[in-house]
Design a protein around this motif. Structure first.
Motif, PDB file in Angstrom:
ATOM      1  N   LEU A  21       0.834  -1.207   0.000  1.00 40.55           N
ATOM      2  CA  LEU A  21       0.000   0.000   0.000  1.00 40.55           C
ATOM      3  C   LEU A  21       0.867   1.255   0.000  1.00 40.55           C
ATOM      4  O   LEU A  21       1.947   1.281   0.596  1.00 40.55           O
ATOM      5  N   LEU A  22       0.367   2.284  -0.649  1.00 47.48           N
ATOM      6  CA  LEU A  22       1.104   3.542  -0.717  1.00 47.48           C
ATOM      7  C   LEU A  22       0.797   4.412   0.496  1.00 47.48           C
ATOM      8  O   LEU A  22      -0.359   4.603   0.857  1.00 47.48           O
ATOM      9  N   LYS A  26       4.411   6.280  -1.541  1.00 47.11           N
ATOM     10  CA  LYS A  26       5.522   5.316  -1.478  1.00 47.11           C
ATOM     11  C   LYS A  26       5.025   4.024  -0.829  1.00 47.11           C
ATOM     12  O   LYS A  26       4.330   4.071   0.190  1.00 47.11           O
ATOM     13  N   PRO A  27       5.368   2.853  -1.414  1.00 46.92           N
ATOM     14  CA  PRO A  27       4.928   1.598  -0.800  1.00 46.92           C
ATOM     15  C   PRO A  27       5.414   1.515   0.659  1.00 46.92           C
ATOM     16  O   PRO A  27       6.560   1.870   0.961  1.00 46.92           O
ATOM     17  N   MET A  28       4.542   1.047   1.523  1.00 41.27           N
ATOM     18  CA  MET A  28       4.879   0.986   2.947  1.00 41.27           C
ATOM     19  C   MET A  28       6.169   0.201   3.193  1.00 41.27           C
ATOM     20  O   MET A  28       6.996   0.599   4.002  1.00 41.27           O
ATOM     21  N   ILE A  33      12.517  -0.804   4.108  1.00 38.42           N
ATOM     22  CA  ILE A  33      13.758  -1.068   3.371  1.00 38.42           C
ATOM     23  C   ILE A  33      14.732   0.090   3.569  1.00 38.42           C
ATOM     24  O   ILE A  33      15.911  -0.119   3.884  1.00 38.42           O
ATOM     25  N   ASP A  34      14.241   1.311   3.408  1.00 40.18           N
ATOM     26  CA  ASP A  34      15.110   2.488   3.518  1.00 40.18           C
ATOM     27  C   ASP A  34      15.767   2.594   4.889  1.00 40.18           C
ATOM     28  O   ASP A  34      16.950   2.910   4.996  1.00 40.18           O
ATOM     29  N   VAL A  35      15.007   2.322   5.956  1.00 44.54           N
ATOM     30  CA  VAL A  35      15.592   2.431   7.296  1.00 44.54           C
ATOM     31  C   VAL A  35      16.530   1.255   7.579  1.00 44.54           C
ATOM     32  O   VAL A  35      17.588   1.430   8.187  1.00 44.54           O
TER      33      VAL A  35
END
Length: 189
Positions: A21-22, A26-28, A33-35
């Motif tokens: 879901l956005l 941005k997909p949740m 992933i980024d963190v």
């Protein structure tokens, strides 16, 4: 350390796969992933949905289906080669590097270290050592699928983080459409 994104839930309250879901476009799962990339480059996603392969990470399906978070963590521990496995649920997009590093730092002599905020335990944001694998397998074999009970069988630590400059928003999870709407409305104000 391996970063593990637990994205295998049924998402029954949401009605569709939560991790995809956005949230603000941005997909949740991308937030997680980024963190995690700030902590480790070794990341896997536990999910039965092949759509997660589009994020360029290894996607591992549940080894034993329909076993909830206990099954997801069992699959993660079975699939990694690292002693430390930092598990984060895909529906907690506001978890921070600060919280994850705190859990890693405090985990050294424990099999499982999870966070707690104002007395509420959050077992789907935690460090699970490889040594816990057999306990998770036994729990699945005996249908003991409540994660808190499995964790208590291990050398288990709960860290209260509310007094350590960790914000409650780290633990905000999006389970239903109303949760998603609340976040979007908060961002507009």
């Amino acid at each position: 350390i391996t970063g593990v994104i637990l994205a295998g839930g049924k998402s029954s309250r949401m009605g569709s796969d939560k991790g995809l879901l956005l949230v603000n476009g941005k997909p949740m799962v991308q937030y997680i992933i980024d963190v995690l990339l700030k902590v480790t480059s070794n990341i896997i996603i536990i999910s039965n949905n092949e759509e997660y392969t589009k994020f360029g990470l290894k996607v591992v399906p549940d080894l034993i289906i329909e076993k909830g978070p206990v099954g997801g963590i069992y699959t993660a521990l079975s699939s990694t080669t690292t002693e430390y496995n930092l598990c984060v649920s895909c529906d907690t997009p506001f978890v921070t590097e600060k919280l994850l590093n705190l859990l890693i730092k405090k985990n050294k002599e424990f099999d499982v270290t999870v966070s707690c905020y104002n007395g509420r335990v959050h077992p789907l944001i935690g460090v699970y050592k490889k040594v816990a694998l057999e306990t998770f397998r036994r729990s699945i074999d005996t249908s003991k699928l409540k994660l808190e009970l499995v964790n208590r069988e291990l050398n288990y630590q709960v860290i209260e983080v509310s007094q350590q400059n960790i914000l409650e928003s780290n633990f905000y999870n999006i389970n239903a459409p109303i949760d998603l709407k609340t976040i979007e409305d908060d961002d507009k104000s």
